[in-house]
Design a protein around this motif. Structure first.
Motif, PDB file in Angstrom:
ATOM      1  N   ALA A  13      19.050  64.287  43.176  1.00 33.02           N
ATOM      2  CA  ALA A  13      18.481  65.016  42.065  1.00 33.02           C
ATOM      3  C   ALA A  13      19.255  66.575  41.826  1.00 33.02           C
ATOM      4  N   SER A  90      15.246  62.657  44.132  1.00 27.60           N
ATOM      5  CA  SER A  90      15.574  61.943  42.993  1.00 27.60           C
ATOM      6  C   SER A  90      14.480  60.727  42.450  1.00 27.60           C
ATOM      7  N   GLU A 126      12.532  65.883  38.565  1.00 29.07           N
ATOM      8  CA  GLU A 126      13.082  65.348  36.848  1.00 29.07           C
ATOM      9  C   GLU A 126      12.452  65.994  35.937  1.00 29.07           C
ATOM     10  N   TYR A 129       8.993  63.391  33.032  1.00 33.96           N
ATOM     11  CA  TYR A 129       8.777  62.139  33.745  1.00 33.96           C
ATOM     12  C   TYR A 129       8.254  60.923  32.934  1.00 33.96           C
ATOM     13  N   HIS A 133       7.955  57.119  36.745  1.00 29.65           N
ATOM     14  CA  HIS A 133       8.244  58.001  37.652  1.00 29.65           C
ATOM     15  C   HIS A 133       6.725  58.527  38.240  1.00 29.65           C
TER      16      HIS A 133
END
Ligand SMILES: Cc1cc2nc3c(=O)[nH]c(=O)nc-3n(C[C@H](O)[C@H](O)[C@H](O)COP(=O)(O)O)c2cc1C
Length: 201
Positions: A13, A90, A126, A129, A133
């Motif tokens: 990530a 990630s 991230e 989302y 996720h």
């Protein structure tokens, strides 16, 4: 003094500067004999690091375990590693951890933490989302992990990018049981320290 065994996993990530700062502090603690430090990289970690920092993670002088080398001590619960920090984490790594897919050393080590009921801190990154996720983050939370998003705070009025990064790393260290003064604490006057301050490198 017994050394805390802490393994840091770097996945693919965005957020390599968080990992650099975290490892800088933990390396100092290891040099003081407070911490035994392990490092494992996912398949994409080096690519993101090169993009965001330049050079290689290996330049830090901490030898990482290779992606599928299950000879690493933290690949087994019997070795007694008590804390794992995946920073950054990630969505792919979190998905695999959430579903028990230990297809590389990083996800295996995380799986070990969960099965042994030890501390697993996932510095999720991230935006935005997806429902997938969010479901995976709920799943790992219910399994005992701590999802600690790579989200800086601003109430301490960070003046630099490094100060903002420290607001996240300080919380990670708090939850890993590592006392630190990396950020100005709410309700306290004492300023943050310059510990692990290799920012200019
Ligand atoms: C520069 C760069 C930035 C990325 N940023 C993110 C991110 O913030 N969050 C995320 O979940 N994936 C991100 N990715 C995609 C992951 O690297 C990709 O899904 C990869 O398969 C993750 O697997 P790994 O974590 O096991 O290495 C990024 C990829 C690159 C090259």
């Amino acid at each position: 003094m017994t050394r805390k065994k802490i393994v840091v996993g770097i996945s693919g990530a965005s957020g390599a500067p968080y990992a650099k700062r975290l490892l800088g502090v933990l390396k100092e603690r290891a040099a003081r004999g407070e911490v035994e430090l392990g490092l494992v990289l996912s398949r994409t970690a080096e690519q993101v690091w090169a993009q965001e920092i330049g050079g290689s993670i290996r330049d830090l002088g901490i030898a990482p375990w290779e992606g599928r080398d299950y000879n690493a001590p933290f690949a087994s619960g019997s070795a007694g590693w008590e804390t794992m920090i995946v920073c950054p984490a990630s969505m792919s790594a979190i998905a695999r951890i959430a579903h028990g897919i230990s297809d590389d050393l990083l996800t295996r080590a995380a799986d070990v933490m969960l099965k042994e009921r030890r501390r697993l801190i996932l510095v999720a990154r991230e935006t935005p989302y997806s429902e997938i996720h969010l479901e995976n983050m709920l799943k790992v939370t219910r399994a005992g992990a701590l999802v600690l998003p790579a989200t800086p705070s601003f109430y301490g009025k960070p003046r630099t990018l490094e100060d903002a990064i420290d607001t996240v790393v300080a919380r990670v260290l708090d939850h890993a049981g590592i006392p630190n003064a990396l950020q100005q604490r709410w309700g306290e006057e004492s300023p943050k320290t310059t510990e692990g301050g290799a920012w200019a490198e």
